[in-house]
Design an enzyme around this catalytic site. Structure first.
Site, PDB file in Angstrom:
ATOM      1  N   HIS A  85      26.027-102.078  51.772  1.00  0.00           N
ATOM      2  CA  HIS A  85      25.984-103.078  50.798  1.00  0.00           C
ATOM      3  C   HIS A  85      26.247-104.338  51.491  1.00  0.00           C
ATOM      4  O   HIS A  85      27.610-104.250  51.825  1.00  0.00           O
ATOM      5  CB  HIS A  85      26.303-103.346  49.305  1.00  0.00           C
ATOM      6  CG  HIS A  85      25.979-104.447  48.251  1.00  0.00           C
ATOM      7  ND1 HIS A  85      26.818-105.073  48.396  1.00  0.00           N
ATOM      8  CD2 HIS A  85      25.417-104.253  47.704  1.00  0.00           C
ATOM      9  CE1 HIS A  85      25.505-106.303  47.412  1.00  0.00           C
ATOM     10  NE2 HIS A  85      24.680-105.176  46.930  1.00  0.00           N
ATOM     11  N   GLU A 133      18.363-107.735  51.568  1.00  0.00           N
ATOM     12  CA  GLU A 133      19.603-108.584  50.603  1.00  0.00           C
ATOM     13  C   GLU A 133      19.537-109.759  51.109  1.00  0.00           C
ATOM     14  O   GLU A 133      21.020-109.260  51.698  1.00  0.00           O
ATOM     15  CB  GLU A 133      19.812-107.735  49.652  1.00  0.00           C
ATOM     16  CG  GLU A 133      19.840-106.666  48.630  1.00  0.00           C
ATOM     17  CD  GLU A 133      21.462-106.132  48.374  1.00  0.00           C
ATOM     18  OE1 GLU A 133      21.064-106.149  47.388  1.00  0.00           O
ATOM     19  OE2 GLU A 133      22.193-106.174  49.165  1.00  0.00           O
TER      20      GLU A 133
END
Length: 214
Positions: A85, A133
């Site tokens: 992430h 992302e």
């Protein structure tokens, strides 16, 4: 459509969010899962919600104090894990090792990346899914599907060129059912979201609104 709610380290009640997710799961063809802090995985899994880890370390059993062991999160009820992430970056070698650790523990994997080029690189490592992302949009409330739709389309193309079996999700700023529709129209198989649910006064209403608009 797959929706993974990342609770990050927000002061959310993970059990309440998980109970809401379990209630909404399956509505309108949307599968909802929750990624709590590692310490909360067992009690979140006990709600019946599909439970994911936010991270697993690129290690196996051994002298790795402070690591998040894939076998441990699986034993506590997680069925999958995020890897790399934007807030928990790894080297490409460590991403590869984390995927291997997750595979050993029977966990599904979603590897995050910032750009279509990075998506291609991590898709080559054999995860179940990748998620694009752009970090500058995380937590802004502006969905990547609106701010930069081409990056989603290019990520889908990049992953498909490497391995058509790898699903593609998009994250950053996702909060409404319209965002889910837009993501799907751009070729994504699912979305990652966080603050839109984790920071909501009523997570169940937020999830119901999300699915209800889809």
């Amino acid at each position: 459509m797959f929706v993974l709610v990342n609770l990050k380290a927000y002061p959310a009640d993970p059990v309440s969010v998980a109970e809401a997710a379990a209630t909404v799961d399956g509505t309108a063809g949307v599968d909802v899962a929750v990624a709590p802090q590692a310490a909360d995985i067992a009690r979140v899994a006990q709600t019946g919600a599909e439970t994911w880890a936010q991270h697993v370390s690129p290690v196996s059993h051994g002298s790795h104090t402070g690591s998040t062991l894939a076998e441990s999160v699986a034993a506590n009820g997680a069925v999958g894990t995020l890897i790399n992430h934007s807030e928990r970056r790894l080297t490409l070698a460590d991403i590869d090792d984390s995927i291997a650790a997750a595979d050993r523990a029977g966990l599904e994997t979603v590897v995050c990346a910032n750009t279509p080029e990075q998506i291609a690189a991590v898709a080559a490592l054999g995860p179940d899914a990748v998620a694009v992302e752009p970090p500058e949009l995380i937590g802004t409330g502006t969905p990547v599907s609106q701010a930069d739709p081409e990056i989603v389309e290019d990520a889908v193309t990049a992953a498909e060129a490497v391995d058509p079996a790898v699903d593609v999700y998009c994250g950053a700023g996702i909060s409404t059912g319209e965002d889910l529709v837009a993501a799907e129209e751009l070729g994504a198989d699912g979305v990652l979201l966080a603050s839109g649910v984790a920071k909501a006064d009523d997570p169940q209403t937020a999830l119901e609104d999300l699915v209800g608009q889809y």
